[in-house]
Design an enzyme around this catalytic site. Structure first.
Site, PDB file in Angstrom:
ATOM      1  N   GLU A 109     -12.646   5.479   7.664  1.00  0.00           N
ATOM      2  CA  GLU A 109     -12.126   4.117   7.629  1.00  0.00           C
ATOM      3  C   GLU A 109     -10.672   4.137   7.193  1.00  0.00           C
ATOM      4  O   GLU A 109     -10.275   4.955   6.359  1.00  0.00           O
ATOM      5  CB  GLU A 109     -12.967   3.266   6.659  1.00  0.00           C
ATOM      6  N   ARG A 131     -10.375  -9.100   6.884  1.00  0.00           N
ATOM      7  CA  ARG A 131     -10.026  -7.740   6.468  1.00  0.00           C
ATOM      8  C   ARG A 131     -10.237  -6.817   7.665  1.00  0.00           C
ATOM      9  O   ARG A 131     -11.342  -6.325   7.906  1.00  0.00           O
ATOM     10  CB  ARG A 131     -10.904  -7.305   5.288  1.00  0.00           C
ATOM     11  N   ARG A 182     -10.015  -3.486   9.655  1.00  0.00           N
ATOM     12  CA  ARG A 182      -9.931  -2.054   9.392  1.00  0.00           C
ATOM     13  C   ARG A 182     -10.378  -1.288  10.634  1.00  0.00           C
ATOM     14  O   ARG A 182     -11.225  -1.747  11.389  1.00  0.00           O
ATOM     15  CB  ARG A 182     -10.828  -1.664   8.199  1.00  0.00           C
ATOM     16  N   CYS A 184      -3.624   6.889   4.514  1.00  0.00           N
ATOM     17  CA  CYS A 184      -2.816   7.175   5.691  1.00  0.00           C
ATOM     18  C   CYS A 184      -1.501   7.817   5.257  1.00  0.00           C
ATOM     19  O   CYS A 184      -0.800   7.282   4.403  1.00  0.00           O
ATOM     20  CB  CYS A 184      -2.530   5.892   6.459  1.00  0.00           C
TER      21      CYS A 184
END
Length: 330
Positions: free
Chosen positions: A123, A167, A169, A76
């Site tokens: 992702e 987690r 995502r 990102c």
């Protein structure tokens, strides 16, 4: 799962191949991989028999083979609208006329534009949705829809549904046609961290007295200030915090209790299992590198479940709308 054809896919920002394992489990064939980190390249070569191409930014689109599905766990980065405005003011060329120029997402865009695969799977961290007050995701979404003409679906999913690790995502799925696609409905797994632990673990993974004392004092200090910072001592019958790429530093976010002694870090093999990598996955780098690689990896079973839904959509000859996509957010 049986398919009418063998789908070809790209493995971009490949890391150590989590996407590849998931899609190959579904019968797909990887035709191109790219990863710039030399240590990840070593792990990838050891496990797949090929070394990924390096910097994707230096790969010409005509060098990328045709494929059905593009996959990428892209980093990102902030997208600057001001940067494009500056280019316009200077009269300089800047590729696509939108603010992804100069980012790694731009390379995904140019490959999608040139090769036009039927589908893609991206992702990223869940905070992508809120990054820069939502502006970053807005650029990504509009680029995929308005410029490239894809129909997109996105959802934040927690790997804790399939693995003993929280987690979260964001997964972004796109199709060239408006196909019937739904993210998987997942029956939560009852697998626990205890199920993944190795039977025998070297003493080097046990925290030293010095480090254990430091972590306890650090947590105590922050509790006194009303903060939640501190180590994470795992409930072996439950699930862990998110495994991060910084796990090699002190392992504090996921510590395994040991009767009568200091807690210990996970071993690299346990980290692999926590991300859903098979036990025949070869770990050929140092512990420090391995922790970083698995901390940056995708949760393989989650990708496989989403990939299964993508293939099902591609094989369902139903187009929901015959007309070009309109963007409901404009």
């Amino acid at each position: 799962m049986s398919h009418t054809k063998q789908y070809k896919f790209l493995d971009l920002f490949a890391g150590i191949g989590g996407f590849r394992i998931a899609l190959e489990n579904l019968g797909c064939h990887c035709v191109f991989s790219s990863e710039w980190d030399k240590f990840c390249q070593q792990s990838y070569l050891a496990n797949f028999g090929e070394s990924p191409v390096g910097d994707i930014g230096k790969v010409l689109t005509e060098e990328v083979p045709d494929h059905d599905i593009l996959t990428a766990g892209f980093p990102c980065q902030p997208f600057s609208i001001a940067g494009v405005t500056k280019h316009n003011a200077l009269g300089t060329k800047h590729g696509f006329k939108h603010p992804t120029q100069g980012t790694l997402f731009f390379d995904i865009v140019r490959i999608l534009k040139a090769k036009q695969p039927r589908a893609f799977l991206l992702e990223n961290v869940k905070n992508l949705l809120n990054h820069n007050k939502g502006k970053t995701f807005e650029v990504i979404r509009k680029t995929l829809i308005q410029e490239l003409g894809y129909y997109i679906h996105y959802q934040v999913l927690d790997a804790a549904l399939v693995l003993p690790q929280h987690r979260k995502r964001i997964f972004i799925v796109g199709f060239r046609e408006d196909l019937k696609f739904e993210f998987p409905t997942i029956e939560p797994s009852d697998i626990t961290i205890q199920d993944l632990l190795e039977a025998e673990v070297e003493e080097k993974y046990t925290l030293t007295d010095h480090l254990w004392t430091y972590l306890q004092n650090y947590a105590k200090k922050h509790r006194a200030k009303g903060n939640g910072f501190g180590y994470g001592l795992v409930d072996l019958a439950g699930k862990t915090r998110t495994l991060s790429a910084r796990y090699y530093k002190d392992g504090s976010e996921i510590l395994i209790p040991q009767p009568g002694k200091n807690p210990r870090r996970l071993t690299p093999r346990e980290c692999a299992r926590l991300q859903g990598f098979p036990d025949d996955f070869k770990i050929v780098v140092s512990d420090t590198r391995a922790y970083g690689q698995f901390g940056n990896a995708v949760a393989v079973p989650m990708v496989e479940l989403i990939g299964r839904q993508i293939l099902q959509a591609l094989e369902t000859p139903i187009s929901l709308t015959p007309s070009p996509q309109t963007d409901p957010w404009v």
